[in-house]
Design a protein around this motif. Sequence first.
Motif, PDB file in Angstrom:
ATOM      1  N   ILE A  31       0.872  -1.176   0.000  1.00 47.93           N
ATOM      2  CA  ILE A  31       0.000   0.000   0.000  1.00 47.93           C
ATOM      3  C   ILE A  31       0.908   1.224   0.000  1.00 47.93           C
ATOM      4  O   ILE A  31       1.837   1.313   0.810  1.00 47.93           O
ATOM      5  N   VAL A  32       0.653   2.132  -0.938  1.00 51.20           N
ATOM      6  CA  VAL A  32       1.435   3.371  -1.009  1.00 51.20           C
ATOM      7  C   VAL A  32       0.492   4.520  -0.693  1.00 51.20           C
ATOM      8  O   VAL A  32      -0.577   4.643  -1.295  1.00 51.20           O
ATOM      9  N   LEU A  61      -2.023  -0.989  -3.880  1.00 53.46           N
ATOM     10  CA  LEU A  61      -3.128  -0.101  -3.497  1.00 53.46           C
ATOM     11  C   LEU A  61      -2.563   1.291  -3.235  1.00 53.46           C
ATOM     12  O   LEU A  61      -1.641   1.457  -2.429  1.00 53.46           O
ATOM     13  N   PHE A  62      -3.095   2.285  -3.938  1.00 52.94           N
ATOM     14  CA  PHE A  62      -2.645   3.667  -3.772  1.00 52.94           C
ATOM     15  C   PHE A  62      -3.724   4.469  -3.059  1.00 52.94           C
ATOM     16  O   PHE A  62      -4.869   4.511  -3.504  1.00 52.94           O
ATOM     17  N   LEU A  63      -3.330   5.084  -1.947  1.00 51.05           N
ATOM     18  CA  LEU A  63      -4.254   5.899  -1.157  1.00 51.05           C
ATOM     19  C   LEU A  63      -3.719   7.323  -1.082  1.00 51.05           C
ATOM     20  O   LEU A  63      -2.507   7.535  -1.046  1.00 51.05           O
ATOM     21  N   THR A  64      -4.623   8.278  -1.042  1.00 50.47           N
ATOM     22  CA  THR A  64      -4.205   9.650  -0.811  1.00 50.47           C
ATOM     23  C   THR A  64      -4.950  10.181   0.405  1.00 50.47           C
ATOM     24  O   THR A  64      -6.131   9.902   0.592  1.00 50.47           O
ATOM     25  N   PHE A  85       5.316  10.227   1.439  1.00 54.34           N
ATOM     26  CA  PHE A  85       4.850   8.961   0.875  1.00 54.34           C
ATOM     27  C   PHE A  85       5.220   7.845   1.829  1.00 54.34           C
ATOM     28  O   PHE A  85       6.373   7.735   2.228  1.00 54.34           O
ATOM     29  N   LEU A  86       4.221   7.065   2.212  1.00 53.44           N
ATOM     30  CA  LEU A  86       4.472   5.905   3.068  1.00 53.44           C
ATOM     31  C   LEU A  86       4.243   4.644   2.257  1.00 53.44           C
ATOM     32  O   LEU A  86       3.288   4.558   1.493  1.00 53.44           O
ATOM     33  N   LEU A  87       5.119   3.680   2.449  1.00 55.89           N
ATOM     34  CA  LEU A  87       4.906   2.351   1.890  1.00 55.89           C
ATOM     35  C   LEU A  87       4.552   1.461   3.068  1.00 55.89           C
ATOM     36  O   LEU A  87       5.261   1.462   4.086  1.00 55.89           O
ATOM     37  N   MET A  88       3.437   0.758   2.944  1.00 58.69           N
ATOM     38  CA  MET A  88       2.946  -0.057   4.042  1.00 58.69           C
ATOM     39  C   MET A  88       2.635  -1.460   3.564  1.00 58.69           C
ATOM     40  O   MET A  88       2.286  -1.674   2.410  1.00 58.69           O
ATOM     41  N   LYS A  89       2.767  -2.395   4.494  1.00 57.05           N
ATOM     42  CA  LYS A  89       2.392  -3.781   4.207  1.00 57.05           C
ATOM     43  C   LYS A  89       1.819  -4.378   5.486  1.00 57.05           C
ATOM     44  O   LYS A  89       2.403  -4.220   6.551  1.00 57.05           O
ATOM     45  N   ASN A  90       0.675  -5.022   5.371  1.00 60.21           N
ATOM     46  CA  ASN A  90      -0.010  -5.606   6.541  1.00 60.21           C
ATOM     47  C   ASN A  90      -0.210  -4.579   7.648  1.00 60.21           C
ATOM     48  O   ASN A  90      -0.072  -4.890   8.826  1.00 60.21           O
ATOM     49  N   GLY A  91      -0.525  -3.340   7.255  1.00 62.59           N
ATOM     50  CA  GLY A  91      -0.808  -2.292   8.226  1.00 62.59           C
ATOM     51  C   GLY A  91       0.417  -1.696   8.888  1.00 62.59           C
ATOM     52  O   GLY A  91       0.299  -0.870   9.780  1.00 62.59           O
ATOM     53  N   ILE A  92       1.602  -2.101   8.451  1.00 64.01           N
ATOM     54  CA  ILE A  92       2.838  -1.618   9.074  1.00 64.01           C
ATOM     55  C   ILE A  92       3.635  -0.800   8.068  1.00 64.01           C
ATOM     56  O   ILE A  92       3.786  -1.192   6.910  1.00 64.01           O
ATOM     57  N   GLN A  93       4.135   0.336   8.528  1.00 70.55           N
ATOM     58  CA  GLN A  93       4.954   1.180   7.668  1.00 70.55           C
ATOM     59  C   GLN A  93       6.300   0.501   7.415  1.00 70.55           C
ATOM     60  O   GLN A  93       6.989   0.117   8.349  1.00 70.55           O
ATOM     61  N   ILE A  94       6.644   0.332   6.121  1.00 71.23           N
ATOM     62  CA  ILE A  94       7.924  -0.297   5.792  1.00 71.23           C
ATOM     63  C   ILE A  94       8.906   0.691   5.164  1.00 71.23           C
ATOM     64  O   ILE A  94      10.091   0.413   5.061  1.00 71.23           O
ATOM     65  N   ASP A  95       8.399   1.838   4.733  1.00 66.52           N
ATOM     66  CA  ASP A  95       9.287   2.854   4.172  1.00 66.52           C
ATOM     67  C   ASP A  95       8.583   4.195   4.217  1.00 66.52           C
ATOM     68  O   ASP A  95       7.350   4.262   4.264  1.00 66.52           O
TER      69      ASP A  95
END
Length: 119
Positions: A31-32, A61-64, A85-95
Motif C-alpha cells: 500500500i502506497v 493499493l494507492f491511497l491519498t 509517501f508511506l509504503l505499508m504492508k499488513n498495516g505496518i509502515q515499511i518505508d
Amino acid sequence: MERRQMRVVNIESLESWNSYLTQPTHQDSLIVVHFTASWCMPSVAMNPFFEELAFNYPDVLFLTVDVDEVKDVAAKLEIKAMPTFLLMKNGIQIDKLVGANPEETRKRIDAYVETIHAA
C-alpha cells in the motif's frame, strides 16, 4: 480525454483508512500512501505522477490522504511535512519518503514490488 478510471483512493476519514488497511484483500499487498495538502504546491504537483504510478502498478493499493481533512490519520502516523509517501504492508509502515521526488518514489515502489513478486 480522461477515460481511464481513477485508481487512487481518496481517504476521507479514520474509519475508511482503517477499513482499507484491514481489508483481507489488501493483506500482503503493498500500500502506497500520499499525504498531501491542497495548499502545498509540491504535493499538488505530485498528484498526476501518483495517478500514473497507480496505473503502472495494478497490484499495489494507492491511497491519498489530505492532512487537513483527515487530521487524525496524519497525527497517528506522525506526518510532519507534505508531500510524504508511506509504503505499508499488513498495516505496518515499511518505508517513508518525505518530499516531491518522483524518481526516488518510483524506485522504492519498484524495489518492494520486485521483492513481493520474488517471494
